[in-house]
Write an enzyme that holds these catalytic residues in place. Structure first.
Site, PDB file in Angstrom:
ATOM      1  N   LYS A  72       0.136 -27.596  -6.156  1.00 46.00           N
ATOM      2  CA  LYS A  72       1.432 -28.276  -6.009  1.00 46.00           C
ATOM      3  C   LYS A  72       2.385 -28.067  -7.187  1.00 46.00           C
ATOM      4  O   LYS A  72       3.592 -28.011  -7.010  1.00 46.00           O
ATOM      5  CB  LYS A  72       1.210 -29.787  -5.854  1.00 46.00           C
ATOM      6  CG  LYS A  72       0.751 -30.206  -4.482  1.00 46.00           C
ATOM      7  CD  LYS A  72       0.558 -31.715  -4.457  1.00 46.00           C
ATOM      8  CE  LYS A  72       0.824 -32.251  -3.079  1.00 46.00           C
ATOM      9  NZ  LYS A  72       0.858 -33.702  -3.012  1.00 46.00           N
ATOM     10  N   ASP A 108       6.669 -36.139   0.028  1.00 50.98           N
ATOM     11  CA  ASP A 108       5.756 -37.284  -0.143  1.00 50.98           C
ATOM     12  C   ASP A 108       6.519 -38.591  -0.366  1.00 50.98           C
ATOM     13  O   ASP A 108       6.251 -39.605   0.280  1.00 50.98           O
ATOM     14  CB  ASP A 108       4.812 -37.050  -1.329  1.00 50.98           C
ATOM     15  CG  ASP A 108       3.687 -36.089  -0.978  1.00 50.98           C
ATOM     16  OD1 ASP A 108       3.329 -35.998   0.211  1.00 50.98           O
ATOM     17  OD2 ASP A 108       3.160 -35.438  -1.895  1.00 50.98           O
TER      18      ASP A 108
END
Ligand code: ATR
Length: 289
Positions: A72, A108
């Site tokens: 990520k 997210d």
């Protein structure tokens, strides 16, 4: 499903990929919308990430990806463009194509905000919020809350220094939000909880039902909305204690669902079939509805 030469492909990029629910959720959505898309796991070792991203750029069928641990952060430097969210959070969880360029985004935090809106009808503007944790999940959620006009964010973490670092980043990006860092074992926790309309567990404590509680759950106040980012178990001990104290509670499934729905929309340009995706997740986890 029938896979053809032109079937569009989305991948989940991570290593290792153990138990993931994303292929199930996304393929259920593609099939419900009758889209010629397929979502597949793609395990890529860290040392091969650069070559993997280069391969995506020449794969004509490729339409998008989710990115998970351990890529990520490192993938930030490998994409053509970044959303302001991905840049600030310092992590990418979704890749899509924009005018042929590889675009890195982070869905997210937005997924968490949508779960608050959809599951509790709660807007964060003007709210005082307590977050437990200062890792990657806390970071994504804290930035989304600060940008959405939260009045105060109190970061409470076992390692206070990590909360301090996150707090100073947040202050730089959202100067109008009052951000504080606290340690988990400080004596101010009961007051902080009392003063917070929303309390969120962004730590990994509770993933196992055997985990000892993060703090004395008798501190919960019935007036708070209490959220846990953990989606399995459906009700963590943290949430169970909050419910028993009279709080409204939200589990982590909504955030998983909405970050996936936002990815789906970036890849297909169509509205995500939320009910279908939710049913796929709940079915796989054996949740009662
Ligand atoms: P994620 O990406 O899921 O956020 P992470 O970046 O490893 O994972 O962060 C885990 C968070 O859970 C951290 O805030 C961590 O606290 P520390 O910064 O002190 O390590 C918190 N955490 C994990 N285990 C914990 C425990 N047993 N007690 C309290 N906090 C814990």
């Amino acid at each position: 499903m029938r896979i053809k030469g032109k079937t569009k492909i989305c991948v989940l990029l991570g290593y290792p990929l153990g138990h993931t629910l994303s292929p199930l959720m996304q393929n259920a959505a593609f099939s419900y919308r009758r889209l010629d898309y397929l979502y597949v796991p793609w395990e890529v070792r860290p040392e091969n990430l650069e070559r993997a991203v280069a391969a995506l750029q020449v794969w004509e069928n490729f339409r998008g990806a989710n990115v998970t641990i351990p890529h990520k952060e490192r993938i930030l430097g490998l994409v053509d463009r970044l959303s302001p969210e991905a840049q600030a959070i310092g992590a990418v969880n979704c890749l899509s194509l924009r005018e042929g360029c590889l675009f890195g985004d982070n869905t997210d935090g937005k997924g968490f905000l949508l779960s608050l809106q959809e599951e509790a009808g709660v807007e964060v503007e003007g709210k005082r919020i307590l977050l437990f944790g200062a890792g990657g999940a806390a970071r994504a959620v804290a930035f989304a809350l600060a940008w959405s006009g939260a009045r105060r964010i109190s970061l409470v973490n076992r390692t206070r220094e990590k909360a301090e670092v996150l707090a100073s980043h947040l202050r730089g990006f959202a100067p109008s939000c009052h951000v504080e860092a606290h340690s988990l074992d400080g004596g101010d926790l009961p007051d902080l909880i009392r003063e917070s309309e929303i309390v969120v567990n962004c730590t990994s404590v509770g993933l196992s039902p055997k985990d000892p509680p993060l703090f004395d759950h008798r501190f919960f106040e019935a007036s708070s909305l209490v959220c846990d980012l953990i989606y399995n178990p459906q009700e963590t001990r943290f949430l169970e204690a909050a419910r028993r104290a009279g709080c409204r509670t939200i589990g982590g499934l909504g955030m998983l669902l909405h970050q996936g729905a936002l990815s789906f929309e970036l890849w297909t340009g169509e509205k995500a079939p939320l009910q279908t995706m939710r049913r796929a997740l709940e079915g796989a986890l054996g949740f009662r509805t």
